[in-house]
Design a protein around this motif. Structure first.
Motif, PDB file in Angstrom:
ATOM      1  N   TRP A 163       0.845  -1.205   0.000  1.00 34.84           N
ATOM      2  CA  TRP A 163       0.000   0.000   0.000  1.00 34.84           C
ATOM      3  C   TRP A 163       0.877   1.250   0.000  1.00 34.84           C
TER       4      TRP A 163
ATOM      5  N   GLU B 205       2.569   2.076  -3.390  1.00 36.23           N
ATOM      6  CA  GLU B 205       1.730   2.755  -4.374  1.00 36.23           C
ATOM      7  C   GLU B 205       1.703   4.263  -4.122  1.00 36.23           C
TER       8      GLU B 205
ATOM      9  N   ARG C 148       5.100   5.794  -5.089  1.00 37.60           N
ATOM     10  CA  ARG C 148       5.213   5.903  -6.544  1.00 37.60           C
ATOM     11  C   ARG C 148       4.521   7.167  -7.054  1.00 37.60           C
TER      12      ARG C 148
ATOM     13  N   LEU D 196      -4.467  -3.583  -4.645  1.00 31.31           N
ATOM     14  CA  LEU D 196      -3.017  -3.653  -4.741  1.00 31.31           C
ATOM     15  C   LEU D 196      -2.633  -4.637  -5.857  1.00 31.31           C
TER      16      LEU D 196
ATOM     17  N   THR E 164      -2.187   5.666  -6.279  1.00 34.29           N
ATOM     18  CA  THR E 164      -1.148   6.429  -6.988  1.00 34.29           C
ATOM     19  C   THR E 164      -1.682   7.783  -7.415  1.00 34.29           C
TER      20      THR E 164
END
Length: 352
Positions: free
Chosen positions: A86, A89, A92, A289, A307
């Motif tokens: 988690w 993400e 990122r 995910l 994201t």
């Protein structure tokens, strides 16, 4: 009075006056360079002196001018826990925006606390980043005052509690996601649907369970408190609470998990008890995910655009640093969730 220090605006009582570092220093009984050290997060200031100066900065509503504040090419990203896919993400998404802006990302963790400590706040003041993003976390009054006085903008992503009307935040439609997950199970014919929620003190967790309850009630089914288990968003809790649900003589035929990690814990509990997914038990997660696509069977889940949420938080904090989005302090942005149907859900077993 003349001073080489930048003048700032403060409000005390009914009058608006100009407060300089020299005036604050005089009230605190210290030198102006000492006040500057406190503002810059320097460590070589006695704790009692630091507290006295900070209190006066808050009382005066001191705010360093953005043009005067030298920033490091950094974004501070703060997690209450940093140990799962988690978090990756989210990292990122922030990295995507930071890279395009020529900035780097500093990661920190508050060791499970929903409010970072004073040491963290002092470190941020010393780094002077372009902005701070707090994930599933928040700031207490002193932390907010410290960042505000340094003109360091901050945004809360997926706030744990109510961040307040003056704190910009980015979230997702958690209630709608819980509703969609449970309605999917109802449409498949399930009438005994359990839930393993996240921490009860987290706003996103409560919203997902509220959506679950709303789906049951609008579907004409009673909400059975015995089928709602409290978790902590970790795999191990999904396993333990899943065992507790599935060992009931009137066990549910479907379970809505508060996140994908808990859903995977339910998978493990079902295997231990000899239950097949989805033939004997349907499972729905939350987050989507990457691992949700890889497990067997692939997990039906509610996609939370992590994201994209992180990218939105990073863009917002940078815009705030530029003085854009003047009304952003009153902004609560929610990105849409969506149900992703895979192979972990099906009709209830005959007689279920």
């Amino acid at each position: 009075m003349t001073s080489s220090q930048p003048a700032e605006t403060r409000t005390r009582g009914r009058s608006t006056q100009t407060a300089t570092l020299a005036e604050i220093a005089r009230e605190a009984g210290v030198s102006a360079p000492t006040v500057s050290k406190v503002l810059n997060g320097r460590a070589d200031v006695a704790p009692a002196t630091r507290s006295r100066v900070e209190e006066l900065l808050r009382a005066h509503g001191y705010r360093r001018r953005r043009a005067e504040a030298t920033r490091s090419p950094l974004i501070d990203l703060v997690f209450h826990e940093l140990e799962s896919a988690w978090a990756m993400e989210v990292i990122r998404g922030v990295e995507n925006v930071a890279r395009d802006a020529g900035l780097s990302v500093v990661l920190s963790e508050s060791a499970g606390r929903l409010t970072p400590g004073r040491t963290w706040a002092d470190q941020v003041a010393a780094r002077r980043p372009h902005g701070v993003i707090l994930v599933l976390s928040g700031l207490d009054e002193s932390g907010r005052a410290l960042l505000t006085s340094r003109s360091i903008p901050f945004v809360v992503m997926d706030p744990a509690g109510d961040p307040g009307t003056d704190v910009p935040s980015i979230g997702a439609t958690n209630w709608q996601g819980g509703l969609a997950a449970t309605r999917h199970l109802l449409e498949l014919g399930h009438t005994r649907i359990g839930a393993v929620s996240g921490p009860s003190q987290m706003m996103c967790s409560r919203a997902r369970v509220d959506g679950y309850r709303a789906a049951l009630e609008t579907g004409g089914l009673p909400v059975d408190p015995g089928l709602i288990m409290t978790g902590d968003f970790h795999h191990e809790t999904g396993y333990r609470q899943g065992l507790a649900l599935l060992r009931r003589p009137d066990r549910p035929t479907a379970v809505f998990a508060g996140n994908d990690l808990q859903a995977l814990g339910l998978y493990e509990a079902a295997r231990e008890l000899g239950l097949r997914i989805p033939e004997d038990l349907s499972v729905v997660g939350f987050d989507d995910l990457p691992v949700a696509r890889w497990v067997g069977p692939p997990l039906t889940t509610v996609r939370q655009p992590l994201t994209e949420m992180a990218e939105a938080a990073a863009r917002l904090v940078l815009d705030l640093g530029k003085g854009e989005h003047a009304a952003a302090a009153a902004t609560r942005v929610e990105l849409a969730t969506s149900l992703v149907v895979r192979s972990s859900t099906g009709a209830p077993p005959a007689g279920g």
